[in-house]
Design a protein around this motif. Structure first.
Motif, PDB file in Angstrom:
ATOM      1  N   ARG A  34      -1.118  -6.707   0.267  1.00  0.00           N
ATOM      2  CA  ARG A  34      -2.500  -6.778   0.722  1.00  0.00           C
ATOM      3  C   ARG A  34      -2.864  -5.508   1.463  1.00  0.00           C
ATOM      4  N   CYS A  35      -3.999  -4.908   1.089  1.00  0.00           N
ATOM      5  CA  CYS A  35      -4.471  -3.713   1.783  1.00  0.00           C
ATOM      6  C   CYS A  35      -5.322  -4.082   2.987  1.00  0.00           C
TER       7      CYS A  35
ATOM      8  N   CYS B 205      -6.024  -0.259  -4.178  1.00  0.00           N
ATOM      9  CA  CYS B 205      -6.483  -1.468  -3.498  1.00  0.00           C
ATOM     10  C   CYS B 205      -7.801  -1.922  -4.112  1.00  0.00           C
TER      11      CYS B 205
ATOM     12  N   TYR C  34     -12.010  -2.727   5.381  1.00  0.00           N
ATOM     13  CA  TYR C  34     -11.128  -1.837   4.636  1.00  0.00           C
ATOM     14  C   TYR C  34     -11.989  -0.746   4.010  1.00  0.00           C
TER      15      TYR C  34
ATOM     16  N   GLU D  74       2.568 -11.582   0.296  1.00  0.00           N
ATOM     17  CA  GLU D  74       1.138 -11.347   0.369  1.00  0.00           C
ATOM     18  C   GLU D  74       0.817 -10.190   1.304  1.00  0.00           C
ATOM     19  N   THR D  75       1.522 -10.121   2.427  1.00  0.00           N
ATOM     20  CA  THR D  75       1.257  -9.053   3.381  1.00  0.00           C
ATOM     21  C   THR D  75       1.603  -7.702   2.773  1.00  0.00           C
TER      22      THR D  75
ATOM     23  N   THR E 243     -14.565  -6.410   0.482  1.00  0.00           N
ATOM     24  CA  THR E 243     -14.445  -6.229   1.920  1.00  0.00           C
ATOM     25  C   THR E 243     -15.826  -6.153   2.554  1.00  0.00           C
TER      26      THR E 243
ATOM     27  N   ARG F 170      -6.449  -6.423  -2.175  1.00  0.00           N
ATOM     28  CA  ARG F 170      -5.022  -6.459  -2.481  1.00  0.00           C
ATOM     29  C   ARG F 170      -4.612  -5.248  -3.306  1.00  0.00           C
ATOM     30  N   GLU F 171      -3.353  -4.876  -3.126  1.00  0.00           N
ATOM     31  CA  GLU F 171      -2.802  -3.757  -3.871  1.00  0.00           C
ATOM     32  C   GLU F 171      -2.392  -4.212  -5.270  1.00  0.00           C
TER      33      GLU F 171
ATOM     34  N   GLN G 261     -13.457 -13.306  -7.635  1.00  0.00           N
ATOM     35  CA  GLN G 261     -13.474 -13.362  -6.174  1.00  0.00           C
ATOM     36  C   GLN G 261     -14.907 -13.477  -5.655  1.00  0.00           C
TER      37      GLN G 261
ATOM     38  N   GLU H 161      -8.078  -7.667   4.504  1.00  0.00           N
ATOM     39  CA  GLU H 161      -8.632  -8.993   4.236  1.00  0.00           C
ATOM     40  C   GLU H 161      -9.499  -8.941   2.980  1.00  0.00           C
TER      41      GLU H 161
ATOM     42  N   GLY I  42     -10.663  -5.368  -4.616  1.00  0.00           N
ATOM     43  CA  GLY I  42     -11.113  -6.614  -3.998  1.00  0.00           C
ATOM     44  C   GLY I  42     -12.430  -6.416  -3.278  1.00  0.00           C
TER      45      GLY I  42
END
Length: 508
Positions: free
Chosen positions: A42-43, A55, A63, A38-39, A59, A48-49, A154, A45, A57
Protein backbone atom coordinates in the motif's frame (compact mmCIF):
# COMPACT_ATOMS: atom_id res chain seq x y z
CA UNK A 1 -2.24 -55.99 51.28
CA UNK A 2 -0.88 -52.98 49.62
CA UNK A 3 -2.23 -49.55 50.31
CA UNK A 4 -4.18 -47.96 47.56
CA UNK A 5 -3.31 -44.43 46.56
CA UNK A 6 -6.27 -42.26 45.90
CA UNK A 7 -6.24 -40.63 42.42
CA UNK A 8 -8.77 -37.89 41.90
CA UNK A 9 -10.73 -38.13 38.66
CA UNK A 10 -9.35 -36.18 35.68
CA UNK A 11 -11.40 -33.19 34.67
CA UNK A 12 -13.31 -33.68 31.43
CA UNK A 13 -11.54 -32.41 28.31
CA UNK A 14 -13.11 -29.24 26.98
CA UNK A 15 -12.53 -29.87 23.32
CA UNK A 16 -14.73 -26.96 22.19
CA UNK A 17 -12.80 -24.39 24.23
CA UNK A 18 -9.48 -25.77 23.02
CA UNK A 19 -10.55 -25.59 19.37
CA UNK A 20 -11.83 -22.04 19.78
CA UNK A 21 -8.54 -20.97 21.36
CA UNK A 22 -6.52 -22.51 18.54
CA UNK A 23 -8.72 -20.91 15.89
CA UNK A 24 -8.52 -17.53 17.60
CA UNK A 25 -4.73 -17.71 17.72
CA UNK A 26 -4.63 -18.71 14.04
CA UNK A 27 -6.92 -15.84 13.14
CA UNK A 28 -4.60 -13.40 14.88
CA UNK A 29 -1.64 -14.79 12.95
CA UNK A 30 -3.50 -14.63 9.62
CA UNK A 31 -4.68 -11.09 10.31
CA UNK A 32 -1.15 -10.05 11.12
CA UNK A 33 0.17 -11.60 7.91
CA UNK A 34 -2.56 -9.97 5.83
CA UNK A 35 -1.85 -6.62 7.49
CA UNK A 36 1.86 -6.97 6.71
CA UNK A 37 1.13 -7.87 3.08
CA UNK A 38 -1.34 -5.02 2.69
CA UNK A 39 0.97 -2.52 4.36
CA UNK A 40 3.87 -3.58 2.17
CA UNK A 41 1.70 -3.26 -0.94
CA UNK A 42 0.00 0.00 0.00
CA UNK A 43 1.32 3.43 -0.96
CA UNK A 44 -1.32 5.25 1.06
CA UNK A 45 -4.95 5.11 2.07
CA UNK A 46 -6.85 3.92 -1.02
CA UNK A 47 -3.67 3.69 -3.11
CA UNK A 48 -1.80 0.42 -3.65
CA UNK A 49 1.44 -0.57 -5.28
CA UNK A 50 1.19 -2.70 -8.41
CA UNK A 51 3.74 -4.61 -10.44
CA UNK A 52 6.52 -2.29 -11.49
CA UNK A 53 6.35 -0.25 -8.30
CA UNK A 54 3.68 2.22 -9.47
CA UNK A 55 1.00 3.39 -7.03
CA UNK A 56 -2.56 3.32 -8.36
CA UNK A 57 -5.91 4.02 -6.74
CA UNK A 58 -7.93 6.90 -5.33
CA UNK A 59 -6.76 9.53 -2.83
CA UNK A 60 -8.09 12.73 -1.30
CA UNK A 61 -4.65 14.28 -1.68
CA UNK A 62 -3.04 12.45 1.22
CA UNK A 63 -0.90 10.57 -1.31
CA UNK A 64 0.89 12.52 -4.07
CA UNK A 65 1.22 11.01 -7.53
CA UNK A 66 4.26 11.88 -9.62
CA UNK A 67 5.14 15.57 -9.63
CA UNK A 68 2.04 16.74 -7.74
CA UNK A 69 3.20 16.89 -4.11
CA UNK A 70 2.48 20.59 -3.57
CA UNK A 71 -0.79 20.42 -5.50
CA UNK A 72 -1.92 17.30 -3.62
CA UNK A 73 -1.25 19.04 -0.30
CA UNK A 74 -3.49 21.92 -1.35
CA UNK A 75 -6.27 19.56 -2.44
CA UNK A 76 -6.03 17.65 0.86
CA UNK A 77 -6.24 20.92 2.81
CA UNK A 78 -9.32 22.03 0.88
CA UNK A 79 -10.98 18.64 1.41
CA UNK A 80 -10.24 18.81 5.14
CA UNK A 81 -11.71 22.31 5.27
CA UNK A 82 -14.93 21.05 3.69
CA UNK A 83 -15.10 18.11 6.11
CA UNK A 84 -14.57 20.33 9.16
CA UNK A 85 -17.22 22.81 8.03
CA UNK A 86 -19.96 20.22 8.58
CA UNK A 87 -21.79 21.48 5.49
CA UNK A 88 -23.31 19.11 2.96
CA UNK A 89 -20.75 17.99 0.44
CA UNK A 90 -20.26 15.63 -2.49
CA UNK A 91 -17.14 14.11 -4.02
CA UNK A 92 -15.95 14.47 -7.60
CA UNK A 93 -13.11 12.27 -8.86
CA UNK A 94 -10.50 13.30 -11.42
CA UNK A 95 -9.48 10.16 -13.34
CA UNK A 96 -6.27 9.93 -15.35
CA UNK A 97 -2.81 8.37 -15.57
CA UNK A 98 -1.56 10.77 -12.92
CA UNK A 99 2.17 10.24 -13.36
CA UNK A 100 2.04 10.45 -17.15
CA UNK A 101 3.38 7.55 -19.14
CA UNK A 102 0.76 7.39 -21.88
CA UNK A 103 1.82 7.57 -25.50
CA UNK A 104 1.86 11.36 -25.82
CA UNK A 105 0.92 12.75 -22.44
CA UNK A 106 3.57 13.34 -19.80
CA UNK A 107 3.19 14.24 -16.13
CA UNK A 108 3.28 17.99 -16.77
CA UNK A 109 0.10 17.83 -18.87
CA UNK A 110 -1.68 16.02 -16.06
CA UNK A 111 -0.39 18.42 -13.40
CA UNK A 112 -1.75 21.37 -15.35
CA UNK A 113 -5.16 19.72 -15.84
CA UNK A 114 -5.45 18.76 -12.15
CA UNK A 115 -4.40 22.30 -11.23
CA UNK A 116 -7.41 23.56 -13.14
CA UNK A 117 -9.67 21.08 -11.35
CA UNK A 118 -8.33 22.27 -7.98
CA UNK A 119 -8.94 25.93 -8.88
CA UNK A 120 -12.52 25.04 -9.81
CA UNK A 121 -12.96 23.33 -6.43
CA UNK A 122 -11.56 26.36 -4.58
CA UNK A 123 -13.68 28.86 -6.50
CA UNK A 124 -16.90 26.89 -6.05
CA UNK A 125 -16.37 26.23 -2.35
CA UNK A 126 -15.67 29.93 -1.81
CA UNK A 127 -19.13 30.90 -3.06
CA UNK A 128 -21.20 31.94 -0.08
CA UNK A 129 -24.43 30.21 0.87
CA UNK A 130 -24.20 27.63 -1.90
CA UNK A 131 -24.42 23.87 -1.49
CA UNK A 132 -23.12 21.27 -1.87
CA UNK A 133 -19.43 21.83 -1.17
CA UNK A 134 -16.92 19.86 -3.22
CA UNK A 135 -14.37 17.26 -2.18
CA UNK A 136 -11.93 16.51 -4.98
CA UNK A 137 -10.49 12.99 -5.31
CA UNK A 138 -7.57 12.01 -7.53
CA UNK A 139 -7.79 8.62 -9.26
CA UNK A 140 -4.64 7.22 -10.88
CA UNK A 141 -5.15 4.50 -13.50
CA UNK A 142 -1.41 3.91 -14.00
CA UNK A 143 0.87 4.21 -17.00
CA UNK A 144 -1.10 3.79 -20.18
CA UNK A 145 -4.25 3.41 -18.04
CA UNK A 146 -3.32 -0.25 -17.56
CA UNK A 147 -5.04 -0.49 -14.17
CA UNK A 148 -8.24 1.30 -15.09
CA UNK A 149 -10.49 -1.61 -14.13
CA UNK A 150 -9.49 -1.82 -10.45
CA UNK A 151 -9.59 1.98 -10.11
CA UNK A 152 -13.00 2.27 -11.77
CA UNK A 153 -14.32 -0.48 -9.50
CA UNK A 154 -12.91 1.42 -6.54
CA UNK A 155 -14.76 4.56 -7.64
CA UNK A 156 -18.01 2.65 -8.10
CA UNK A 157 -17.67 1.29 -4.55
CA UNK A 158 -17.27 4.87 -3.29
CA UNK A 159 -20.47 6.09 -4.90
CA UNK A 160 -22.62 5.80 -1.77
CA UNK A 161 -20.00 5.76 0.99
CA UNK A 162 -18.22 8.94 -0.17
CA UNK A 163 -21.24 10.50 -1.91
CA UNK A 164 -19.31 10.37 -5.20
CA UNK A 165 -21.56 11.98 -7.79
CA UNK A 166 -19.38 12.35 -10.91
CA UNK A 167 -16.04 11.63 -12.57
CA UNK A 168 -13.95 14.08 -14.61
CA UNK A 169 -10.68 13.93 -16.52
CA UNK A 170 -9.82 11.09 -18.91
CA UNK A 171 -6.48 11.72 -20.60
CA UNK A 172 -6.02 12.68 -24.19
CA UNK A 173 -4.38 9.56 -25.49
CA UNK A 174 -6.07 6.35 -24.46
CA UNK A 175 -9.17 4.62 -25.79
CA UNK A 176 -11.56 5.04 -22.86
CA UNK A 177 -14.54 3.10 -24.18
CA UNK A 178 -14.40 0.32 -21.57
CA UNK A 179 -14.08 2.51 -18.44
CA UNK A 180 -16.72 4.88 -19.81
CA UNK A 181 -19.12 1.99 -20.38
CA UNK A 182 -18.48 0.64 -16.88
CA UNK A 183 -19.02 3.98 -15.17
CA UNK A 184 -22.10 4.68 -17.30
CA UNK A 185 -23.59 1.32 -16.27
CA UNK A 186 -22.92 2.18 -12.62
CA UNK A 187 -24.83 5.46 -12.96
CA UNK A 188 -21.80 7.73 -12.46
CA UNK A 189 -21.92 10.68 -14.90
CA UNK A 190 -18.66 11.77 -16.54
CA UNK A 191 -17.29 14.96 -18.07
CA UNK A 192 -14.14 14.44 -20.13
CA UNK A 193 -11.58 17.23 -19.95
CA UNK A 194 -8.90 16.42 -22.53
CA UNK A 195 -10.10 13.27 -24.27
CA UNK A 196 -10.15 13.12 -28.10
CA UNK A 197 -11.21 9.52 -28.76
CA UNK A 198 -14.18 8.93 -31.05
CA UNK A 199 -16.81 6.39 -30.08
CA UNK A 200 -17.54 7.62 -26.55
CA UNK A 201 -20.82 9.33 -27.35
CA UNK A 202 -23.99 7.31 -26.93
CA UNK A 203 -27.75 7.66 -26.93
CA UNK A 204 -27.48 6.37 -23.38
CA UNK A 205 -26.74 9.40 -21.24
CA UNK A 206 -23.69 9.48 -19.03
CA UNK A 207 -20.62 10.77 -20.85
CA UNK A 208 -20.07 14.44 -21.73
CA UNK A 209 -16.94 16.38 -22.61
CA UNK A 210 -15.59 19.90 -22.91
CA UNK A 211 -12.95 18.76 -25.44
CA UNK A 212 -13.47 17.79 -29.07
CA UNK A 213 -13.36 14.29 -30.59
CA UNK A 214 -11.10 13.55 -33.56
CA UNK A 215 -13.94 13.84 -36.06
CA UNK A 216 -14.54 17.47 -35.03
CA UNK A 217 -10.85 18.28 -35.13
CA UNK A 218 -10.34 16.76 -38.58
CA UNK A 219 -13.44 18.49 -39.94
CA UNK A 220 -12.04 21.83 -38.77
CA UNK A 221 -8.60 21.01 -40.21
CA UNK A 222 -10.01 19.99 -43.61
CA UNK A 223 -12.10 23.16 -43.70
CA UNK A 224 -9.07 25.31 -42.97
CA UNK A 225 -6.96 23.63 -45.68
CA UNK A 226 -9.82 23.91 -48.20
CA UNK A 227 -9.93 27.65 -47.52
CA UNK A 228 -6.18 27.84 -48.26
CA UNK A 229 -6.77 26.10 -51.60
CA UNK A 230 -9.46 28.64 -52.45
CA UNK A 231 -7.10 31.53 -51.65
CA UNK A 232 -4.01 29.99 -53.26
CA UNK A 233 -4.63 28.03 -56.49
CA UNK A 234 -2.33 25.02 -56.75
CA UNK A 235 -2.01 24.76 -52.95
CA UNK A 236 -0.85 21.17 -52.45
CA UNK A 237 -1.82 18.97 -49.47
CA UNK A 238 -0.27 15.61 -48.63
CA UNK A 239 -1.05 13.15 -45.81
CA UNK A 240 1.34 11.32 -43.50
CA UNK A 241 -0.25 8.53 -41.51
CA UNK A 242 0.81 6.26 -38.67
CA UNK A 243 -0.17 2.75 -39.72
CA UNK A 244 -0.03 1.28 -36.22
CA UNK A 245 -3.45 -0.40 -36.18
CA UNK A 246 -3.24 -0.97 -32.41
CA UNK A 247 -3.53 2.78 -31.84
CA UNK A 248 -7.13 3.94 -32.18
CA UNK A 249 -6.16 7.62 -32.03
CA UNK A 250 -4.00 7.47 -35.16
CA UNK A 251 -6.44 5.27 -37.02
CA UNK A 252 -9.44 7.49 -36.35
CA UNK A 253 -7.45 10.66 -37.10
CA UNK A 254 -6.57 9.35 -40.55
CA UNK A 255 -10.02 7.94 -41.33
CA UNK A 256 -11.81 11.04 -40.04
CA UNK A 257 -9.57 13.39 -42.01
CA UNK A 258 -10.05 11.36 -45.20
CA UNK A 259 -13.83 11.52 -44.75
CA UNK A 260 -13.74 15.26 -43.99
CA UNK A 261 -11.59 15.91 -47.06
CA UNK A 262 -14.15 14.17 -49.26
CA UNK A 263 -17.04 16.14 -47.71
CA UNK A 264 -15.36 19.52 -48.15
CA UNK A 265 -13.90 18.81 -51.57
CA UNK A 266 -10.34 19.22 -50.33
CA UNK A 267 -7.83 18.18 -52.99
CA UNK A 268 -5.32 15.80 -51.40
CA UNK A 269 -2.37 14.05 -53.07
CA UNK A 270 -3.11 10.47 -54.00
CA UNK A 271 0.12 9.24 -52.39
CA UNK A 272 -0.21 8.82 -48.63
CA UNK A 273 3.15 8.55 -46.86
CA UNK A 274 2.97 5.79 -44.22
CA UNK A 275 5.09 4.94 -41.21
CA UNK A 276 4.54 2.69 -38.23
CA UNK A 277 5.00 3.54 -34.55
CA UNK A 278 4.83 1.30 -31.52
CA UNK A 279 6.22 1.09 -28.01
CA UNK A 280 8.25 -1.97 -29.03
CA UNK A 281 9.64 -0.22 -32.09
CA UNK A 282 11.12 2.99 -30.66
CA UNK A 283 14.30 2.94 -32.72
CA UNK A 284 12.70 1.76 -35.96
CA UNK A 285 9.96 4.43 -35.67
CA UNK A 286 12.71 7.05 -35.67
CA UNK A 287 14.23 5.50 -38.78
CA UNK A 288 10.82 5.40 -40.48
CA UNK A 289 10.25 9.11 -39.83
CA UNK A 290 13.66 9.93 -41.27
CA UNK A 291 12.50 8.23 -44.48
CA UNK A 292 9.21 10.17 -44.31
CA UNK A 293 11.13 13.43 -43.95
CA UNK A 294 13.25 12.49 -46.96
CA UNK A 295 10.12 12.01 -49.06
CA UNK A 296 8.49 15.27 -47.94
CA UNK A 297 11.55 17.50 -47.79
CA UNK A 298 13.62 15.93 -50.60
CA UNK A 299 11.22 17.16 -53.25
CA UNK A 300 12.51 20.35 -54.93
CA UNK A 301 9.10 21.83 -54.11
CA UNK A 302 7.64 20.25 -50.95
CA UNK A 303 3.86 20.22 -50.51
CA UNK A 304 2.40 23.45 -49.18
CA UNK A 305 0.84 21.56 -46.29
CA UNK A 306 1.04 18.12 -44.73
CA UNK A 307 -1.65 16.59 -42.54
CA UNK A 308 0.07 14.44 -39.92
CA UNK A 309 -2.20 11.64 -38.68
CA UNK A 310 -0.06 10.61 -35.73
CA UNK A 311 0.90 11.48 -32.18
CA UNK A 312 2.97 14.32 -30.81
CA UNK A 313 5.80 11.99 -29.89
CA UNK A 314 6.27 11.01 -33.53
CA UNK A 315 5.65 14.58 -34.70
CA UNK A 316 8.72 15.67 -32.73
CA UNK A 317 10.78 13.01 -34.51
CA UNK A 318 9.52 14.28 -37.86
CA UNK A 319 10.50 17.86 -36.96
CA UNK A 320 13.97 16.73 -35.97
CA UNK A 321 14.37 14.60 -39.10
CA UNK A 322 13.22 17.44 -41.36
CA UNK A 323 16.11 19.63 -40.17
CA UNK A 324 18.74 16.91 -40.13
CA UNK A 325 22.06 18.07 -41.57
CA UNK A 326 20.82 21.66 -41.77
CA UNK A 327 18.18 20.80 -44.39
CA UNK A 328 15.40 23.30 -45.12
CA UNK A 329 11.84 22.04 -45.47
CA UNK A 330 9.51 25.01 -45.92
CA UNK A 331 6.09 23.45 -45.48
CA UNK A 332 3.25 23.62 -42.96
CA UNK A 333 2.49 20.53 -40.89
CA UNK A 334 -1.05 20.37 -39.44
CA UNK A 335 -2.03 17.76 -36.84
CA UNK A 336 -4.51 17.01 -34.06
CA UNK A 337 -4.58 17.76 -30.34
CA UNK A 338 -1.92 15.13 -29.60
CA UNK A 339 0.67 17.57 -30.97
CA UNK A 340 1.03 18.74 -27.37
CA UNK A 341 3.13 15.61 -26.90
CA UNK A 342 5.99 17.35 -28.72
CA UNK A 343 6.72 19.04 -25.39
CA UNK A 344 4.94 17.15 -22.64
CA UNK A 345 7.54 14.42 -22.40
CA UNK A 346 10.56 16.74 -22.66
CA UNK A 347 10.12 18.80 -19.51
CA UNK A 348 12.67 19.59 -16.81
CA UNK A 349 16.44 19.79 -16.61
CA UNK A 350 16.91 16.15 -17.58
CA UNK A 351 15.62 16.87 -21.07
CA UNK A 352 17.41 20.17 -21.63
CA UNK A 353 19.75 18.61 -24.21
CA UNK A 354 16.78 17.11 -26.07
CA UNK A 355 15.08 20.48 -26.28
CA UNK A 356 18.30 22.11 -27.49
CA UNK A 357 18.55 19.56 -30.31
CA UNK A 358 14.89 20.05 -31.17
CA UNK A 359 15.39 23.84 -31.28
CA UNK A 360 18.39 23.57 -33.59
CA UNK A 361 16.77 21.11 -36.01
CA UNK A 362 13.50 23.03 -36.06
CA UNK A 363 15.29 26.29 -36.79
CA UNK A 364 17.14 24.68 -39.70
CA UNK A 365 14.08 22.99 -41.19
CA UNK A 366 11.92 26.15 -41.09
CA UNK A 367 8.85 23.95 -40.66
CA UNK A 368 5.64 25.65 -39.56
CA UNK A 369 3.63 23.41 -37.21
CA UNK A 370 -0.09 23.93 -36.57
CA UNK A 371 -2.51 21.82 -34.57
CA UNK A 372 -6.20 21.83 -33.70
CA UNK A 373 -6.26 22.68 -30.00
CA UNK A 374 -9.18 22.02 -27.66
CA UNK A 375 -8.90 25.61 -26.47
CA UNK A 376 -6.55 28.56 -25.92
CA UNK A 377 -6.73 31.74 -23.78
CA UNK A 378 -7.44 33.74 -26.95
CA UNK A 379 -10.59 31.67 -27.53
CA UNK A 380 -11.93 32.80 -24.16
CA UNK A 381 -11.28 36.42 -25.07
CA UNK A 382 -13.02 35.98 -28.44
CA UNK A 383 -16.07 34.26 -26.96
CA UNK A 384 -16.57 36.82 -24.21
CA UNK A 385 -15.64 39.78 -26.44
CA UNK A 386 -12.58 40.96 -24.57
CA UNK A 387 -10.31 39.76 -21.76
CA UNK A 388 -12.14 41.77 -19.10
CA UNK A 389 -15.59 40.40 -19.94
CA UNK A 390 -14.94 36.74 -19.25
CA UNK A 391 -13.63 34.66 -16.35
CA UNK A 392 -10.14 34.04 -17.78
CA UNK A 393 -8.45 37.04 -16.13
CA UNK A 394 -9.47 35.93 -12.63
CA UNK A 395 -8.50 32.35 -13.48
CA UNK A 396 -5.05 33.44 -14.67
CA UNK A 397 -4.55 35.40 -11.45
CA UNK A 398 -5.62 32.45 -9.32
CA UNK A 399 -3.33 30.08 -11.24
CA UNK A 400 -0.31 32.28 -10.57
CA UNK A 401 -1.17 32.69 -6.89
CA UNK A 402 -2.42 29.22 -5.94
CA UNK A 403 -0.53 26.92 -8.30
CA UNK A 404 2.62 28.88 -9.08
CA UNK A 405 4.75 28.61 -12.16
CA UNK A 406 4.46 30.72 -15.31
CA UNK A 407 0.99 31.63 -16.49
CA UNK A 408 2.26 30.92 -20.02
CA UNK A 409 1.46 27.30 -19.07
CA UNK A 410 -2.19 28.20 -19.58
CA UNK A 411 -1.64 28.53 -23.33
CA UNK A 412 -1.60 24.72 -23.58
CA UNK A 413 -5.29 24.75 -22.58
CA UNK A 414 -4.90 21.81 -20.17
CA UNK A 415 -5.59 23.76 -16.97
CA UNK A 416 -8.54 25.54 -18.58
CA UNK A 417 -10.16 22.24 -19.56
CA UNK A 418 -9.43 20.56 -16.20
CA UNK A 419 -11.18 23.50 -14.57
CA UNK A 420 -14.19 23.49 -16.90
CA UNK A 421 -14.85 19.74 -16.63
CA UNK A 422 -14.89 19.99 -12.82
CA UNK A 423 -16.75 23.28 -12.74
CA UNK A 424 -19.50 21.97 -15.03
CA UNK A 425 -20.22 19.03 -12.73
CA UNK A 426 -20.31 21.27 -9.68
CA UNK A 427 -22.78 23.57 -11.43
CA UNK A 428 -24.91 20.51 -12.19
CA UNK A 429 -24.77 19.50 -8.50
CA UNK A 430 -25.81 22.99 -7.40
CA UNK A 431 -28.66 23.03 -9.91
CA UNK A 432 -29.77 19.68 -8.51
CA UNK A 433 -30.15 21.33 -5.10
CA UNK A 434 -32.43 23.93 -6.63
CA UNK A 435 -34.57 21.30 -8.35
CA UNK A 436 -34.59 18.43 -5.84
CA UNK A 437 -33.89 20.17 -2.53
CA UNK A 438 -30.92 20.20 -0.16
CA UNK A 439 -31.43 16.88 1.64
CA UNK A 440 -29.04 14.90 -0.56
CA UNK A 441 -27.48 15.26 -4.01
CA UNK A 442 -26.98 11.99 -5.88
CA UNK A 443 -25.20 10.94 -9.06
CA UNK A 444 -28.57 10.45 -10.72
CA UNK A 445 -29.55 14.05 -9.96
CA UNK A 446 -26.27 15.36 -11.35
CA UNK A 447 -26.78 13.31 -14.51
CA UNK A 448 -30.25 14.81 -14.94
CA UNK A 449 -28.80 18.32 -14.69
CA UNK A 450 -25.98 17.57 -17.15
CA UNK A 451 -28.63 16.49 -19.66
CA UNK A 452 -30.07 20.01 -19.32
CA UNK A 453 -26.73 21.77 -19.92
CA UNK A 454 -27.60 23.42 -23.22
CA UNK A 455 -29.57 26.34 -24.60
CA UNK A 456 -30.09 28.92 -21.90
CA UNK A 457 -28.69 26.56 -19.29
CA UNK A 458 -25.16 26.55 -20.70
CA UNK A 459 -22.22 26.99 -18.33
CA UNK A 460 -19.91 30.01 -18.39
CA UNK A 461 -16.54 28.23 -18.51
CA UNK A 462 -12.98 29.50 -18.70
CA UNK A 463 -12.71 28.09 -22.24
CA UNK A 464 -16.01 29.64 -23.33
CA UNK A 465 -19.64 28.68 -22.95
CA UNK A 466 -20.20 24.97 -22.28
CA UNK A 467 -23.19 23.16 -23.72
CA UNK A 468 -23.79 19.53 -24.64
CA UNK A 469 -25.75 17.86 -27.39
CA UNK A 470 -28.66 16.29 -25.45
CA UNK A 471 -28.54 13.16 -27.64
CA UNK A 472 -24.80 12.47 -27.70
CA UNK A 473 -23.17 14.46 -24.89
CA UNK A 474 -20.72 16.04 -27.34
CA UNK A 475 -19.84 19.75 -27.04
CA UNK A 476 -21.86 22.18 -29.14
CA UNK A 477 -21.52 25.85 -30.05
CA UNK A 478 -17.84 25.94 -29.07
CA UNK A 479 -14.93 26.97 -31.33
CA UNK A 480 -11.73 25.01 -31.66
CA UNK A 481 -8.41 26.87 -31.72
CA UNK A 482 -5.89 26.68 -34.53
CA UNK A 483 -2.57 27.05 -32.72
CA UNK A 484 0.99 27.32 -34.01
CA UNK A 485 3.36 25.12 -32.04
CA UNK A 486 6.60 27.10 -31.93
CA UNK A 487 10.14 25.90 -31.45
CA UNK A 488 11.88 26.30 -28.08
CA UNK A 489 14.66 28.83 -27.70
CA UNK A 490 18.16 27.89 -28.79
CA UNK A 491 19.10 27.13 -25.16
CA UNK A 492 16.42 24.50 -24.95
CA UNK A 493 13.97 26.38 -22.72
CA UNK A 494 10.35 26.12 -23.80
CA UNK A 495 8.83 29.59 -23.50
CA UNK A 496 5.81 31.05 -25.31
CA UNK A 497 5.32 28.07 -27.61
CA UNK A 498 1.56 28.13 -28.26
CA UNK A 499 0.66 30.97 -30.63
CA UNK A 500 -3.02 31.43 -31.38
CA UNK A 501 -3.74 31.59 -35.12
CA UNK A 502 -7.54 31.48 -35.47
CA UNK A 503 -10.76 30.08 -34.11
CA UNK A 504 -12.20 27.22 -36.15
CA UNK A 505 -15.71 25.86 -36.46
CA UNK A 506 -16.06 22.32 -35.13
CA UNK A 507 -18.96 21.39 -37.37
CA UNK A 508 -19.58 17.73 -38.05
Amino acid sequence: MSARIFEPPRPPRRWGLWIISVLAAAAVVVAAVVQIVETNGRCGEGVREVAGGECVGVTDGAYAFGNMKSLSDRIRAENDKVAKSGERSVAIAYLEAMAGGSADRGPEATRQAVSGAYLAQRALNAERSTLPKIRLLLANTGRGDRHWRQVVDQLIAMKDKERLVAVAGFGQSTDHRQPVQRLRAAGLPMVGATVAADGLSSRTAGFYRVSFPNRDQTAAAAGYLKEQQRKHPGYRVQVIRDGNEKDNYNTSLYEDFSAAARRTGLDVDDEVIPFRSGEDEEATAGNALSLVADKVCGDPKPPDAVYFAGRGRELRRLIEAAGEGGRHCRTTVLSGSSALGVYFDTGGDRHRAELATLAERWKDSQLTVYYTAFTHPAISKEVYRGAGNGPFTDFERAYGKEVGGPTTDLASGQAMLGHDATYTKRKAARNAVGVYGTRQVTARMVLAMLEQTNGRSRVRGISGYIAFDPDTGEPVDRPLALVELRRPTDTGEAGDIYRFVAGLSAGR
